[in-house]
Scaffold this active site. Sequence first.
Site, PDB file in Angstrom:
ATOM      1  CG  ASP A  68      -2.073  -0.975   1.101  1.00 23.27           C
ATOM      2  OD1 ASP A  68      -2.238  -1.568   0.012  1.00 23.27           O
ATOM      3  OD2 ASP A  68      -2.787  -1.162   2.090  1.00 23.27           O
ATOM      4  CG  HIS A  98      -4.594 -12.181  -1.675  1.00 19.13           C
ATOM      5  ND1 HIS A  98      -5.921 -11.913  -1.481  1.00 19.13           N
ATOM      6  CD2 HIS A  98      -3.993 -12.070  -0.464  1.00 19.13           C
ATOM      7  CE1 HIS A  98      -6.140 -11.664  -0.195  1.00 19.13           C
ATOM      8  NE2 HIS A  98      -4.991 -11.758   0.440  1.00 19.13           N
TER       9      HIS A  98
END
Length: 361
Positions: free
Chosen positions: A140, A284
């Site tokens: 992130d 993912h």
Amino acid sequence: MTNKIGIVTGGGDCPGLNAVIRAIVKTATLNGWECFGIHGGFDGLLTPVQVMPLATKDMDGLLIRGGTILGTANSGKFSAKTGHGEPRQVDQNILNQAKINFEALGLAALVAIGGDGTLTIAQQMFEMGFAVVGVPKTIDNDLDATQTTFGFDTAVACAVDALDRLHSTAQSHNRVMVLEVMGRYAGWIAAYAGLAGGADVILIPEIKFNHDAIQRKIQAREAEGKHFTIVIMAEGVTLEGQGFVTSNKTGTDREARLGGIGHLVAEEIENRSKKETRCVVLGHLQRGGQPTQWDRQLCTRFGVHAFQLIAREQFGFMVALKENGTMGPVTLKDAINKIRRVDPAGDLVMTARALGISFGD
């Protein structure tokens, strides 16, 4: 001090974890130190301990290998973030047990590789007397104490590749394609990938969006004869006046699991525009695979400097990439609970707006 170092990887997996492990082990071994991997996250320090020796010969091929050979966990007895990032203190008995085992193993120091949650645990351990140093990891890219976290560049590359592929199918079918990427509190992946991948709409947590603005962008493209639209959005985006969209599968010892906003937005777009709309959740896929060349060199630098902090007995610090491109230490205390977010008035957003990209506002 003894000359033994423990290494632990915590939180979600991430491209480059093995590269950091490799750099620590190779540097430490060349300086006469031994390294041991803590298996399965911090819980590996609890009885019965799960520890494996790490030698230079074990590092072959790790520079380009995704995941972590040590295993990791973002839940369990060492969870320090719950809800939507609310910190909590790890149980004192758990920390005491880990400290007893840490000392019994004869470890001089522990390298904790992870994001905000992992480093929060590391800070609590440091306050308990553990000799800890940290390495920042999160796709992130939302740790404020470092300019870049490793794993971010690889995640962006994955998202850009997905956008490239979605462009052709969107154009072929005159569809709207919505790509949901990771990004709980910060929209770095969506913003960078959207700019690099030619998205028409970028939705990020830092800017509240509304459906009317998205519809105006789609209609403007239709008027120009462009009958397809590409939307990229972070999982943590929120509508004006609303909160996160979460799944109902969240346990009590981990942060709330986000999920579903992409499909909701796609459904609303289709209802309003009457255009066939599809949603792809990258999920993912962003966490897996080989790290990019940028992440490989960054991980290597992080690992070398983590060992140097230990050699200098500079504990309670995290290695950080500074604004001038050099590596330096910041305290773990200053590194946690400070989210680095996309500036809505910054260069990245302003560049995108200059190209006509909508942020849904």
